[in-house]
Design a protein around this motif. Structure first.
Motif, PDB file in Angstrom:
ATOM      1  N   CYS A 101       0.848  -1.219   0.000  1.00 54.87           N
ATOM      2  CA  CYS A 101       0.000   0.000   0.000  1.00 54.87           C
ATOM      3  C   CYS A 101       0.872   1.254   0.000  1.00 54.87           C
ATOM      4  O   CYS A 101       0.537   2.244  -0.665  1.00 54.87           O
ATOM      5  N   ASP A 102       1.991   1.213   0.727  1.00 52.52           N
ATOM      6  CA  ASP A 102       2.885   2.381   0.781  1.00 52.52           C
ATOM      7  C   ASP A 102       3.494   2.678  -0.596  1.00 52.52           C
ATOM      8  O   ASP A 102       3.962   3.789  -0.847  1.00 52.52           O
ATOM      9  N   ALA A 103       3.536   1.653  -1.465  1.00 52.58           N
ATOM     10  CA  ALA A 103       4.001   1.883  -2.842  1.00 52.58           C
ATOM     11  C   ALA A 103       2.828   2.238  -3.755  1.00 52.58           C
ATOM     12  O   ALA A 103       2.958   3.099  -4.633  1.00 52.58           O
ATOM     13  N   ALA A 104       1.688   1.588  -3.540  1.00 53.41           N
ATOM     14  CA  ALA A 104       0.563   1.746  -4.484  1.00 53.41           C
ATOM     15  C   ALA A 104      -0.191   3.060  -4.288  1.00 53.41           C
ATOM     16  O   ALA A 104      -0.653   3.645  -5.271  1.00 53.41           O
ATOM     17  N   VAL A 105      -0.320   3.527  -3.041  1.00 56.57           N
ATOM     18  CA  VAL A 105      -1.086   4.771  -2.824  1.00 56.57           C
ATOM     19  C   VAL A 105      -0.343   5.974  -3.449  1.00 56.57           C
ATOM     20  O   VAL A 105      -0.943   6.727  -4.229  1.00 56.57           O
ATOM     21  N   PRO A 106       0.961   6.166  -3.196  1.00 57.93           N
ATOM     22  CA  PRO A 106       1.665   7.267  -3.887  1.00 57.93           C
ATOM     23  C   PRO A 106       1.727   7.074  -5.406  1.00 57.93           C
ATOM     24  O   PRO A 106       1.719   8.043  -6.161  1.00 57.93           O
ATOM     25  N   ARG A 107       1.783   5.822  -5.845  1.00 59.92           N
ATOM     26  CA  ARG A 107       1.755   5.569  -7.300  1.00 59.92           C
ATOM     27  C   ARG A 107       0.454   6.110  -7.893  1.00 59.92           C
ATOM     28  O   ARG A 107       0.457   6.775  -8.923  1.00 59.92           O
ATOM     29  N   ARG A 108      -0.623   5.822  -7.196  1.00 57.50           N
ATOM     30  CA  ARG A 108      -1.940   6.321  -7.649  1.00 57.50           C
ATOM     31  C   ARG A 108      -1.936   7.867  -7.677  1.00 57.50           C
ATOM     32  O   ARG A 108      -2.390   8.481  -8.629  1.00 57.50           O
ATOM     33  N   GLN A 109      -1.378   8.475  -6.609  1.00 59.24           N
ATOM     34  CA  GLN A 109      -1.356   9.948  -6.563  1.00 59.24           C
ATOM     35  C   GLN A 109      -0.532  10.507  -7.725  1.00 59.24           C
ATOM     36  O   GLN A 109      -0.901  11.514  -8.324  1.00 59.24           O
ATOM     37  N   ALA A 157      -4.626  -5.383   0.599  1.00 60.13           N
ATOM     38  CA  ALA A 157      -3.632  -4.807  -0.324  1.00 60.13           C
ATOM     39  C   ALA A 157      -3.906  -5.275  -1.757  1.00 60.13           C
ATOM     40  O   ALA A 157      -3.868  -4.484  -2.709  1.00 60.13           O
ATOM     41  N   LEU A 158      -4.215  -6.571  -1.915  1.00 53.20           N
ATOM     42  CA  LEU A 158      -4.523  -7.084  -3.252  1.00 53.20           C
ATOM     43  C   LEU A 158      -5.829  -6.467  -3.761  1.00 53.20           C
ATOM     44  O   LEU A 158      -5.968  -6.154  -4.951  1.00 53.20           O
ATOM     45  N   GLY A 159      -6.776  -6.247  -2.850  1.00 50.02           N
ATOM     46  CA  GLY A 159      -8.027  -5.584  -3.223  1.00 50.02           C
ATOM     47  C   GLY A 159      -7.783  -4.162  -3.700  1.00 50.02           C
ATOM     48  O   GLY A 159      -8.478  -3.666  -4.595  1.00 50.02           O
ATOM     49  N   TYR A 160      -6.782  -3.503  -3.118  1.00 51.28           N
ATOM     50  CA  TYR A 160      -6.460  -2.138  -3.566  1.00 51.28           C
ATOM     51  C   TYR A 160      -5.921  -2.169  -5.003  1.00 51.28           C
ATOM     52  O   TYR A 160      -6.240  -1.306  -5.810  1.00 51.28           O
ATOM     53  N   LEU A 161      -5.120  -3.205  -5.319  1.00 49.05           N
ATOM     54  CA  LEU A 161      -4.646  -3.332  -6.713  1.00 49.05           C
ATOM     55  C   LEU A 161      -5.827  -3.556  -7.654  1.00 49.05           C
ATOM     56  O   LEU A 161      -5.893  -2.970  -8.743  1.00 49.05           O
ATOM     57  N   PHE A 163      -8.768  -2.482  -7.262  1.00 52.04           N
ATOM     58  CA  PHE A 163      -9.534  -1.232  -7.296  1.00 52.04           C
ATOM     59  C   PHE A 163      -8.850  -0.169  -8.152  1.00 52.04           C
ATOM     60  O   PHE A 163      -9.470   0.438  -9.027  1.00 52.04           O
ATOM     61  N   ARG A 164      -7.570   0.046  -7.928  1.00 55.76           N
ATOM     62  CA  ARG A 164      -6.873   1.160  -8.594  1.00 55.76           C
ATOM     63  C   ARG A 164      -6.046   0.747  -9.803  1.00 55.76           C
ATOM     64  O   ARG A 164      -5.800   1.568 -10.686  1.00 55.76           O
ATOM     65  N   PHE A 165      -5.561  -0.488  -9.788  1.00 53.53           N
ATOM     66  CA  PHE A 165      -4.660  -0.901 -10.871  1.00 53.53           C
ATOM     67  C   PHE A 165      -5.053  -2.266 -11.449  1.00 53.53           C
ATOM     68  O   PHE A 165      -4.249  -3.212 -11.449  1.00 53.53           O
TER      69      PHE A 165
END
Ligand SMILES: N[C@@H](CCC(=O)N[C@@H](CS)C(=O)NCC(=O)O)C(=O)O
Length: 196
Positions: A101-109, A157-161, A163-165
């Motif tokens: 998440c610490d990599a994916a959230v800033p990636r999304r931003q 965390a996988l659910g966030y991928l 959702f966003r990616f």
């Protein structure tokens, strides 16, 4: 108790799933919060991050790891093994999931910035981290067992991928991880928190 959160935040979702699994959700008021734009939120949580949990006596807890451990302590100690290697295995799993998440959230931003202002190097390094974390889970998939803070954080965390990616297609080439997630995702606590 009041939980300052947003359904899109994977850290907040982890807390809500823990609360649900512990039977504590009815005791928690969910407050939708935009940490970056609500100046008054700084009085609740000076580091301006969600989630934060305000207890009935006014004490405010953050971050998600602290909140989850607190909820477990009042909810029967079901999600954090008390001691020994069992404890450190699930804490490590949680650290791996939060790392994603610490990599994916800033990636999304970064992807929300104008295309000419986005850093290709930054995006590539975050994508690499995410790939390697997913590979680490695939190669130790036997450790993804039961319902605990480690497996909850991993599923989120996988659910966030997803959702966003969704284009990452993290299931490709990772059959064990995909199968595990499919089963875990059937839990009502997961289903009821899928971000729209
Ligand atoms: N390590 C923290 C991370 C929390 C976090 O970064 N939350 C994001 C939302 S997904 C946030 O509040 N971002 C606001 C900002 O960075 O300004 C935790 O586990 O609670």
């Amino acid at each position: 108790m009041k939980l300052y959160q947003s359904p899109a935040s994977p850290y907040a979702r982890k807390v809500v799933i823990c609360a649900n699994e512990l039977g504590l959700l009815p005791k928690i008021e969910l407050r939708l919060t935009s940490p970056q734009t609500e100046e008054a939120y700084g009085k609740v949580n000076p580091i301006h991050r969600i989630p934060a949990l305000e207890l009935d006596d006014g004490l405010v807890l953050f971050d998600s790891r602290v909140i989850c451990e607190y909820l477990d302590s009042i909810g029967g100690n079901k999600l954090f093994p008390a001691s020994g290697l069992a404890r450190f295995r699930v804490l490590k799993l949680q650290a791996l999931a939060d790392g994603l998440c610490d990599a994916a959230v800033p990636r999304r931003q970064e992807t929300l910035r104008a295309p000419e202002r986005q850093s290709k190097e930054f995006l590539a390094s975050r994508e690499r981290m995410i790939r390697q974390i997913c590979d680490a889970w695939e190669s130790t998939a036997d450790q993804l067992a039961g319902v605990n803070i480690g497996t909850i954080a991993t599923a989120v965390a996988l659910g966030y991928l997803d959702f966003r990616f969704p284009g990452d297609e993290w299931r490709q080439g990772r059959p064990k991880l995909a199968k595990w997630h499919e089963e875990f995702a059937r839990r009502p606590s997961y289903q009821s928190t899928i971000p729209a």
